[in-house]
Design an enzyme around this catalytic site. Structure first.
Site, PDB file in Angstrom:
ATOM      1  N   ASP A  12       0.953  -1.221  -0.006  1.00  0.00           N
ATOM      2  CA  ASP A  12       0.020   0.209  -0.308  1.00  0.00           C
ATOM      3  C   ASP A  12       1.146   1.341   0.479  1.00  0.00           C
ATOM      4  OD1 ASP A  12      -2.048  -1.608   0.144  1.00  0.00           O
ATOM      5  OD2 ASP A  12      -2.656  -1.289   2.639  1.00  0.00           O
ATOM      6  N   GLY A  48      -3.532  -5.633   0.997  1.00  0.00           N
ATOM      7  CA  GLY A  48      -3.602  -6.342   0.102  1.00  0.00           C
ATOM      8  C   GLY A  48      -4.546  -7.520   0.839  1.00  0.00           C
ATOM      9  N   PHE A 116      -5.245   0.566  -8.158  1.00  0.00           N
ATOM     10  CA  PHE A 116      -5.044  -0.930  -7.418  1.00  0.00           C
ATOM     11  C   PHE A 116      -4.000  -0.890  -8.737  1.00  0.00           C
ATOM     12  CE2 PHE A 116      -4.085  -5.358  -6.895  1.00  0.00           C
ATOM     13  CZ  PHE A 116      -4.285  -5.363  -5.310  1.00  0.00           C
ATOM     14  N   ASN A 195     -19.487  -3.313   1.896  1.00  0.00           N
ATOM     15  CA  ASN A 195     -20.969  -2.221   2.834  1.00  0.00           C
ATOM     16  C   ASN A 195     -21.419  -1.858   2.744  1.00  0.00           C
ATOM     17  OD1 ASN A 195     -19.598  -0.580   0.127  1.00  0.00           O
ATOM     18  ND2 ASN A 195     -16.733  -0.245   1.090  1.00  0.00           N
ATOM     19  N   GLY A 228     -22.043   1.360  12.139  1.00  0.00           N
ATOM     20  CA  GLY A 228     -21.685  -0.331  12.341  1.00  0.00           C
ATOM     21  C   GLY A 228     -21.614  -1.192  11.603  1.00  0.00           C
ATOM     22  N   ASP A 257     -11.188  -4.678   5.771  1.00  0.00           N
ATOM     23  CA  ASP A 257     -10.907  -6.117   6.774  1.00  0.00           C
ATOM     24  C   ASP A 257     -10.197  -6.362   7.583  1.00  0.00           C
ATOM     25  OD1 ASP A 257     -10.146  -5.382   3.700  1.00  0.00           O
ATOM     26  OD2 ASP A 257      -8.036  -4.748   4.160  1.00  0.00           O
TER      27      ASP A 257
END
Length: 327
Positions: A12, A48, A116, A195, A228, A257
């Protein structure tokens, strides 16, 4: 529960813009955007999605198997992961490509613009789960995370063929995948992770309604940022768990993650979904307070104290098995 995590393994490059992206976007010029952001900070970190989840699981005392493709520059990163309990025996090392790169700019409102570069990740499509997860290595759950699209489809198909329960986590690749591909990745998943934005994108790409998705998965886990997480299952009322309300915000990269790692770690130790969601939120808050996806520490005493403060003493005691203790 033995967990194999497939998906991206990357480095990253994290940058911070001290303004707001929205202040630079002109509504009447959106058809031809040309912007450059002068950033004040640059952090180069390990990342990753698959590696981040595996790191979190290993930090919580499990021994996850990491499945993905990397370049010859992976040696130091591999040592780090092994030191944190990750089994890297199923990682493919490319002979000609470097490890993937994630480049991300975060503004003062924690909005992000990212790109990416796949690099060696393109070779993940060559990984045969039946071979790398062979005799004595059969997992109880396979996480199919964002990866080379052909690899995601292959791993999902192999899970079905091998009778392996799988969790679908298409994540950032929803922007790249076509409707039939998304439907193939989701159908039959024991757990589906998104999400809130990805949930809407998934519905748009598949043409399904929420009930259509719930008829095809065991449970749909949707992270809601500061609100949440919500867990939906067919025929049941939604289950909601609040986030840690006062978590310090240093960097949102990899927070989802970390949530997945906490959630899956709790499930692996026999805890119910509500407790798993609480542990996921606690680990996510730890990740949010540090820069980088694998710089947080699992401080059990601190997380237990935070659980008691946020969710109550009973909920905190319920999480004891997640640390290898007793309630």
């Amino acid at each position: 529960m033995r967990i194999a995590v497939t998906g991206s393994i990357a480095t990253d490059h994290l940058m911070v813009f001290p303004g707001r992206f929205t202040d630079q976007l002109l509504p009447d010029q959106l058809a031809r955007v040309s912007l450059s952001f002068l950033v004040d900070e640059l952090e180069v970190r390990r990342g990753g999605v698959a590696a981040n989840i595996a790191f979190g699981l290993g930090s919580l005392g499990l021994e996850p198997m990491l499945v993905g493709a990397v370049g010859g520059d992976f040696a130091e990163y591999e040592v780090w992961l092994k030191e944190h309990g990750v089994d890297t025996g199923a990682v493919l090392v490319s002979a000609g490509r470097g490890t993937a790169r994630f480049m991300c700019i975060t503004d003062q409102d924690a909005n992000q613009i990212a790109s990416f570069y796949a690099g060696a990740m393109q070779e993940a499509r060559d990984i045969d789960l039946g071979r790398v997860l062979g005799e004595g290595r059969r997992p109880d759950l396979v996480v199919v995370g964002p990866n080379d699209p052909d690899a995601m489809l292959r791993h999902t198909r192999e899970c079905r063929d091998l009778g392996l329960p799988f969790a679908a986590d298409p994540s950032q690749q929803l922007a790249r995948l076509e409707g039939p591909q998304v439907r193939d990745l989701v159908d039959g998943a024991r757990w589906l992770f998104t999400n809130a934005y990805e949930a809407a994108l998934l519905l748009e790409h598949t043409g399904w309604g929420r009930d259509d998705v719930l008829a095809r998965v065991g449970a749909w886990v949707t992270t809601l940022g500061g609100e949440g997480v919500r867990i939906d299952r067919a025929g049941r009322a939604p289950l909601t768990v609040g986030a840690v309300p006062d978590a310090r915000i240093a960097d949102p990269t990899g927070v989802g993650d970390a949530f997945r790692a906490g959630f899956l770690a709790a499930l692996s130790r026999g805890l119910p979904p509500a407790a798993a969601a609480r542990l996921g939120c606690l680990v996510a808050s730890a990740a949010l307070s540090t820069v980088g996806s694998q710089t947080y520490r699992v401080d059990r005493a601190l997380l237990t104290a935070t659980a008691e403060r946020v969710y109550g003493a009973v909920a905190a005691r319920e999480l004891a098995p997640a640390w290898g203790g007793t309630a």
